[in-house]
Motif scaffolding. Structure first.
Motif, PDB file in Angstrom:
ATOM      1  N   LEU A  32       0.809  -1.222   0.000  1.00 59.37           N
ATOM      2  CA  LEU A  32       0.000   0.000   0.000  1.00 59.37           C
ATOM      3  C   LEU A  32       0.845   1.276   0.000  1.00 59.37           C
ATOM      4  CD1 LEU A  32      -2.809  -1.158   2.448  1.00 59.37           C
ATOM      5  CD2 LEU A  32      -2.862  -1.085  -0.052  1.00 59.37           C
ATOM      6  N   SER A  33       2.133   1.151   0.321  1.00 55.53           N
ATOM      7  CA  SER A  33       3.057   2.296   0.288  1.00 55.53           C
ATOM      8  C   SER A  33       3.808   2.376  -1.036  1.00 55.53           C
ATOM      9  CB  SER A  33       4.079   2.178   1.421  1.00 55.53           C
ATOM     10  OG  SER A  33       3.446   2.196   2.662  1.00 55.53           O
ATOM     11  N   ASP A  34       3.385   1.571  -2.015  1.00 57.90           N
ATOM     12  CA  ASP A  34       4.049   1.484  -3.321  1.00 57.90           C
ATOM     13  C   ASP A  34       5.489   0.987  -3.204  1.00 57.90           C
ATOM     14  OD1 ASP A  34       1.897   2.214  -4.887  1.00 57.90           O
ATOM     15  OD2 ASP A  34       2.381   4.346  -4.806  1.00 57.90           O
ATOM     16  N   HIS A  35       5.743   0.155  -2.214  1.00 51.37           N
ATOM     17  CA  HIS A  35       7.071  -0.438  -2.033  1.00 51.37           C
ATOM     18  C   HIS A  35       7.042  -1.898  -2.423  1.00 51.37           C
ATOM     19  CE1 HIS A  35       8.305   2.573   1.369  1.00 51.37           C
ATOM     20  NE2 HIS A  35       8.334   3.117   0.169  1.00 51.37           N
ATOM     21  N   ASN A  36       8.071  -2.335  -3.139  1.00 48.88           N
ATOM     22  CA  ASN A  36       8.244  -3.768  -3.330  1.00 48.88           C
ATOM     23  C   ASN A  36       8.942  -4.296  -2.070  1.00 48.88           C
ATOM     24  OD1 ASN A  36      11.024  -3.337  -3.592  1.00 48.88           O
ATOM     25  ND2 ASN A  36      11.130  -3.972  -5.714  1.00 48.88           N
ATOM     26  N   PRO A  37       9.156  -5.589  -1.931  1.00 50.76           N
ATOM     27  CA  PRO A  37       9.747  -6.114  -0.701  1.00 50.76           C
ATOM     28  C   PRO A  37      11.111  -5.509  -0.359  1.00 50.76           C
ATOM     29  CG  PRO A  37       8.779  -7.892  -1.958  1.00 50.76           C
ATOM     30  CD  PRO A  37       8.712  -6.679  -2.825  1.00 50.76           C
ATOM     31  N   LEU A  38      11.943  -5.273  -1.382  1.00 50.71           N
ATOM     32  CA  LEU A  38      13.265  -4.692  -1.111  1.00 50.71           C
ATOM     33  C   LEU A  38      13.148  -3.259  -0.620  1.00 50.71           C
ATOM     34  CD1 LEU A  38      16.316  -4.892  -1.071  1.00 50.71           C
ATOM     35  CD2 LEU A  38      16.317  -4.332  -3.527  1.00 50.71           C
ATOM     36  N   LEU A  39      12.333  -2.454  -1.279  1.00 48.15           N
ATOM     37  CA  LEU A  39      12.140  -1.067  -0.818  1.00 48.15           C
ATOM     38  C   LEU A  39      11.567  -1.024   0.595  1.00 48.15           C
ATOM     39  CD1 LEU A  39      10.795   1.117  -3.770  1.00 48.15           C
ATOM     40  CD2 LEU A  39      12.751   1.586  -2.311  1.00 48.15           C
ATOM     41  N   GLU A  40      10.671  -1.924   0.896  1.00 48.91           N
ATOM     42  CA  GLU A  40      10.083  -1.961   2.243  1.00 48.91           C
ATOM     43  C   GLU A  40      11.145  -2.316   3.283  1.00 48.91           C
ATOM     44  OE1 GLU A  40       7.109  -1.393   5.020  1.00 48.91           O
ATOM     45  OE2 GLU A  40       7.109  -0.886   2.891  1.00 48.91           O
ATOM     46  N   ALA A  41      11.997  -3.278   2.966  1.00 52.80           N
ATOM     47  CA  ALA A  41      13.073  -3.644   3.895  1.00 52.80           C
ATOM     48  C   ALA A  41      14.046  -2.485   4.096  1.00 52.80           C
ATOM     49  CB  ALA A  41      13.809  -4.875   3.376  1.00 52.80           C
ATOM     50  N   ILE A  42      14.353  -1.772   3.016  1.00 54.25           N
ATOM     51  CA  ILE A  42      15.235  -0.603   3.116  1.00 54.25           C
ATOM     52  C   ILE A  42      14.580   0.471   3.968  1.00 54.25           C
ATOM     53  CG2 ILE A  42      16.314   1.270   1.816  1.00 54.25           C
ATOM     54  CD1 ILE A  42      16.605  -0.803  -0.518  1.00 54.25           C
ATOM     55  N   ALA A  43      13.306   0.744   3.708  1.00 57.51           N
ATOM     56  CA  ALA A  43      12.582   1.772   4.461  1.00 57.51           C
ATOM     57  C   ALA A  43      12.522   1.442   5.949  1.00 57.51           C
ATOM     58  CB  ALA A  43      11.165   1.932   3.903  1.00 57.51           C
ATOM     59  N   ARG A  44      12.428   0.164   6.268  1.00 54.24           N
ATOM     60  CA  ARG A  44      12.360  -0.263   7.674  1.00 54.24           C
ATOM     61  C   ARG A  44      13.736  -0.482   8.297  1.00 54.24           C
ATOM     62  NH1 ARG A  44       7.375  -1.996   9.544  1.00 54.24           N
ATOM     63  NH2 ARG A  44       5.738  -1.893   7.983  1.00 54.24           N
ATOM     64  N   GLY A  45      14.779  -0.378   7.492  1.00 54.90           N
ATOM     65  CA  GLY A  45      16.128  -0.521   8.011  1.00 54.90           C
ATOM     66  C   GLY A  45      16.516  -1.944   8.375  1.00 54.90           C
ATOM     67  N   ASN A  46      15.924  -2.914   7.707  1.00 54.90           N
ATOM     68  CA  ASN A  46      16.166  -4.310   8.050  1.00 54.90           C
ATOM     69  C   ASN A  46      17.251  -4.916   7.155  1.00 54.90           C
ATOM     70  OD1 ASN A  46      16.007  -7.124   8.495  1.00 54.90           O
ATOM     71  ND2 ASN A  46      13.956  -6.825   9.349  1.00 54.90           N
ATOM     72  N   ARG A  47      18.500  -4.850   7.642  1.00 54.73           N
ATOM     73  CA  ARG A  47      19.657  -5.330   6.894  1.00 54.73           C
ATOM     74  C   ARG A  47      19.549  -6.816   6.544  1.00 54.73           C
ATOM     75  NH1 ARG A  47      24.148  -1.914   7.154  1.00 54.73           N
ATOM     76  NH2 ARG A  47      25.551  -3.660   6.818  1.00 54.73           N
ATOM     77  N   GLU A  48      19.069  -7.626   7.475  1.00 54.96           N
ATOM     78  CA  GLU A  48      18.999  -9.073   7.234  1.00 54.96           C
ATOM     79  C   GLU A  48      18.041  -9.407   6.093  1.00 54.96           C
ATOM     80  OE1 GLU A  48      17.997 -10.463  11.134  1.00 54.96           O
ATOM     81  OE2 GLU A  48      20.092 -10.870  11.607  1.00 54.96           O
ATOM     82  N   VAL A  49      16.925  -8.717   6.036  1.00 52.48           N
ATOM     83  CA  VAL A  49      15.963  -8.949   4.956  1.00 52.48           C
ATOM     84  C   VAL A  49      16.534  -8.448   3.627  1.00 52.48           C
ATOM     85  CG1 VAL A  49      13.680  -8.347   4.063  1.00 52.48           C
ATOM     86  CG2 VAL A  49      13.956  -8.989   6.462  1.00 52.48           C
ATOM     87  N   ILE A  50      17.189  -7.303   3.654  1.00 51.83           N
ATOM     88  CA  ILE A  50      17.834  -6.781   2.442  1.00 51.83           C
ATOM     89  C   ILE A  50      18.822  -7.812   1.902  1.00 51.83           C
ATOM     90  CG2 ILE A  50      19.401  -5.015   1.534  1.00 51.83           C
ATOM     91  CD1 ILE A  50      18.157  -3.116   3.703  1.00 51.83           C
ATOM     92  N   LEU A  51      19.645  -8.356   2.800  1.00 54.64           N
ATOM     93  CA  LEU A  51      20.632  -9.356   2.377  1.00 54.64           C
ATOM     94  C   LEU A  51      19.972 -10.628   1.868  1.00 54.64           C
ATOM     95  CD1 LEU A  51      23.340  -8.876   5.132  1.00 54.64           C
ATOM     96  CD2 LEU A  51      23.559  -8.365   2.680  1.00 54.64           C
ATOM     97  N   ALA A  52      18.856 -11.030   2.474  1.00 50.86           N
ATOM     98  CA  ALA A  52      18.138 -12.229   2.013  1.00 50.86           C
ATOM     99  C   ALA A  52      17.632 -12.037   0.590  1.00 50.86           C
ATOM    100  CB  ALA A  52      16.985 -12.559   2.954  1.00 50.86           C
ATOM    101  N   ILE A  53      17.113 -10.857   0.294  1.00 52.70           N
ATOM    102  CA  ILE A  53      16.599 -10.581  -1.050  1.00 52.70           C
ATOM    103  C   ILE A  53      17.745 -10.432  -2.048  1.00 52.70           C
ATOM    104  CG2 ILE A  53      15.343  -8.904  -2.472  1.00 52.70           C
ATOM    105  CD1 ILE A  53      13.582  -8.386   0.052  1.00 52.70           C
ATOM    106  N   LEU A  54      18.751  -9.627  -1.697  1.00 52.77           N
ATOM    107  CA  LEU A  54      19.864  -9.401  -2.618  1.00 52.77           C
ATOM    108  C   LEU A  54      20.746 -10.634  -2.789  1.00 52.77           C
ATOM    109  CD1 LEU A  54      20.944  -5.770  -1.695  1.00 52.77           C
ATOM    110  CD2 LEU A  54      19.553  -6.539  -3.629  1.00 52.77           C
ATOM    111  N   GLY A  55      20.708 -11.536  -1.826  1.00 48.81           N
ATOM    112  CA  GLY A  55      21.496 -12.760  -1.914  1.00 48.81           C
ATOM    113  C   GLY A  55      20.825 -13.854  -2.722  1.00 48.81           C
ATOM    114  N   SER A  56      19.600 -13.621  -3.140  1.00 51.35           N
ATOM    115  CA  SER A  56      18.883 -14.641  -3.916  1.00 51.35           C
ATOM    116  C   SER A  56      19.296 -14.577  -5.384  1.00 51.35           C
ATOM    117  CB  SER A  56      17.370 -14.444  -3.792  1.00 51.35           C
ATOM    118  OG  SER A  56      16.943 -13.375  -4.598  1.00 51.35           O
TER     119      SER A  56
END
Length: 95
Positions: A32-56
């Motif tokens: 609803l914020s027009d964020h895909n999962p990576l943008l949402e993880a970045i916006a929330r500051g969640n490094r582990e989720v960012i790495l999980a997505i970028l590591g795929s």
């Protein structure tokens, strides 16, 4: 395919995100914020989720998203990643 629209609680669990990504979750869907999962993880500051997505193997799907801000500026996951997490951008996207 899994939808990300109402899954704000999942974005804080990198193992859950890893399972979703491995199961073929849509990395281009937006919430609803027009964020895909990576943008949402970045916006929330969640490094582990960012790495999980970028590591795929499908990380390129997640970085292709473009959002226009209210002032007409293009916002992309890569631009936000560089701005908020330059170290992750350097080691993940530009390695």
């Amino acid at each position: 395919m899994y939808r990300w629209a109402q899954t704000y609680f999942i974005i804080n669990c990198h193992q859950c995100v890893q399972t979703l990504v491995d199961s073929g979750a849509d990395l281009t869907s937006i919430n609803l914020s027009d964020h895909n999962p990576l943008l949402e993880a970045i916006a929330r500051g969640n490094r582990e989720v960012i790495l999980a997505i970028l590591g795929s193997d499908r990380w390129k799907e997640a970085v292709r998203s473009v959002k226009m801000t209210s002032s007409g500026v293009k916002e992309t996951p890569v631009k936000q990643l560089i701005k908020r997490f330059p170290d992750l951008a350097k080691e993940s996207v530009f390695a």
